[in-house]
Design a protein around this motif. Structure first.
Motif, PDB file in Angstrom:
ATOM      1  N   SER A  82      -2.469  41.941   7.803  1.00 48.59           N
ATOM      2  CA  SER A  82      -3.645  41.056   7.878  1.00 48.59           C
ATOM      3  C   SER A  82      -4.734  41.645   8.780  1.00 48.59           C
ATOM      4  CB  SER A  82      -3.243  39.665   8.351  1.00 48.59           C
ATOM      5  OG  SER A  82      -2.763  39.764   9.661  1.00 48.59           O
ATOM      6  N   SER A  87      -8.176  44.287   4.952  1.00 49.91           N
ATOM      7  CA  SER A  87      -7.977  42.829   4.963  1.00 49.91           C
ATOM      8  C   SER A  87      -9.148  42.137   5.650  1.00 49.91           C
ATOM      9  CB  SER A  87      -6.677  42.468   5.683  1.00 49.91           C
ATOM     10  OG  SER A  87      -5.574  43.004   4.986  1.00 49.91           O
ATOM     11  N   ARG A  91     -11.748  39.373   4.036  1.00 47.69           N
ATOM     12  CA  ARG A  91     -12.035  38.046   4.622  1.00 47.69           C
ATOM     13  C   ARG A  91     -13.534  37.782   4.769  1.00 47.69           C
ATOM     14  NH1 ARG A  91      -7.232  38.916   7.569  1.00 47.69           N
ATOM     15  NH2 ARG A  91      -8.286  39.663   9.435  1.00 47.69           N
ATOM     16  N   ARG A 178     -10.326  39.661  -2.936  1.00 43.43           N
ATOM     17  CA  ARG A 178      -9.217  40.329  -2.260  1.00 43.43           C
ATOM     18  C   ARG A 178      -9.102  41.736  -2.813  1.00 43.43           C
ATOM     19  NH1 ARG A 178      -3.982  39.010   0.220  1.00 43.43           N
ATOM     20  NH2 ARG A 178      -2.700  40.771  -0.386  1.00 43.43           N
TER      21      ARG A 178
END
Ligand code: AMP
Ligand code: MG
Length: 354
Positions: A82, A87, A91, A178
């Protein structure tokens, strides 16, 4: 006589998984063994580094540095971690702000965008939301719900990734995008590992990222790298591949295979692959194995995945387009025992060979 760079071997016995594997060569009789092999787990697979060098110590040091480089890239490219740079970028999607990225992330995003365009979107790193649904399906053994697939489809599309080369900034236009570098990162990691070995003065080396290979200069002794492509029982095809590769310059060569049936899920009697068609968000249901040989591991890796999506019947126009920009390109499909090989662009003759 010039030495062969790569020798493609017939699958004899032993390897049960489809894909490319390096076959251990035997040193010429009487010669001291200069072959050293190192293994480490990275990116969810085992990386192997094979080098030929008189000094075991030097080989081990160089391999250690190469593994460090792979680890450094994994920390940037992983969609499992994460806190990876990737990642964090995902986000930021839909927030309206462009994000400055590292050189390592920039390079892969830029090439991924080019490959997405040339392959008509068959290769697309925005497939992340769909990949996640199919990853869950391998555990639940149930098809993803249609409304979830619909939501995933709305977030997929390489044109939603806006790159600003002057500022090295990336804008992800739609909320909950994503990014997934699973079809390209291993190839690039192999390229970078080989570059480290070259910098350390080791030129005869092979890096294997779980079946995606990058070959440096061939080992001493004249036999060349022996690379096995599973399913190539047809000797005529094997010979054609060998003669295609014979003239390769001793520069990096990427060899990657996609469409591994072992990474798929069977639901209601139908097999769905971990490779997703970005246009439908569905796991592929055709299971051809495809090997791509290209001038870098990154291109070979990404293109093998793209060719899987396109399939043996539709890939050719796309491959022809790619051949105009690459120094050399071969695409080898193996499906139900049938082999379809395309040598779209032979490598230029090696100036060193007589
Ligand atoms: P590979 O084994 O190199 O073909 O890569 C497959 C992985 O790439 C999957 O596990 C996904 O993470 C990701 N992926 C799946 N489908 C695609 C696609 N069409 N384009 C780009 N990446 C994909
Ligand atoms: Mg790939």
């Amino acid at each position: 006589m010039h030495s062969r760079f790569v020798r493609v071997l017939l699958l004899v016995t032993g390897f049960s998984t489809p894909g490319c594997q390096e076959f251990p060569g035997t040193p010429p009789a009487g010669a001291p063994s200069s072959r050293h092999e190192f293994r480490q787990e990275h990116m969810g697979t085992e990386f192997r580094i094979l080098v030929h060098d008189p000094s075991r110590e030097r080989a081990a040091k160089a391999a250690g540095l190469a593994f460090e480089r792979i680890e450094e890239l994994d920390a940037i490219y992983s969609d499992y971690r994460s806190e990876s740079e990737l990642s964090r970028l995902s986000r930021s999607s839909g927030g309206g702000a462009a994000v400055k990225v590292s050189e390592d992330l920039w390079q892969i995003l830029e090439r991924a965008g080019e490959i997405a365009r040339t392959t008509g979107g068959a290769f697309d790193i925005t497939v992340g939301p769909a990949v996640l649904l199919w990853r869950q399906a391998t555990y639940t053994r149930r098809l993803p719900e249609p409304r979830k697939l619909e939501r995933a489809r709305a977030r997929i599309g390489h044109e939603k990734v806006r790159l600003d080369p002057d500022r090295r900034e990336v804008l992800l236009e739609v909320r909950a995008m994503r990014l997934d570098l699973g079809a390209i990162a291993k190839g690039r990691a192999c390229d970078e590992a080989l570059a480290v070995l070259f910098r350390e003065g080791i030129r005869s080396a092979l890096v294997d990222g779980g079946g995606d290979l990058v070959l440096g200069e061939p080992p001493p002794g004249g036999e060349g790298w022996q690379v096995e492509i599973a399913g190539l029982e047809d000797s005529e095809d094997r010979e054609r591949i060998e003669s295609f590769l014979e003239e390769l310059r001793p520069a990096p060569v990427g060899v990657a295979t996609s469409g591994n049936a072992s990474r798929s899920v069977e639901i209601d009697g139908k097999r769905y692959s971990h490779i997703v068609d970005p246009r439908t968000a569905l796991g592929l249901t055709h299971q051809a194995q495809v090997t791509v040989i290209a001038p870098s591991g990154m291109d070979a890796d990404a293109l093998a995945s793209a060719m899987s999506v396109l399939g043996p019947r539709d890939y050719e126009p796309v491959a022809r387009r790619l051949a105009t920009e690459l120094d050399f390109l071969a695409v080898i499909f193996v499906e139900d025992g049938r082999i379809e090989t395309s040598f779209l662009k032979p490598p230029a003759p090696n100036p060193k060979s007589p």
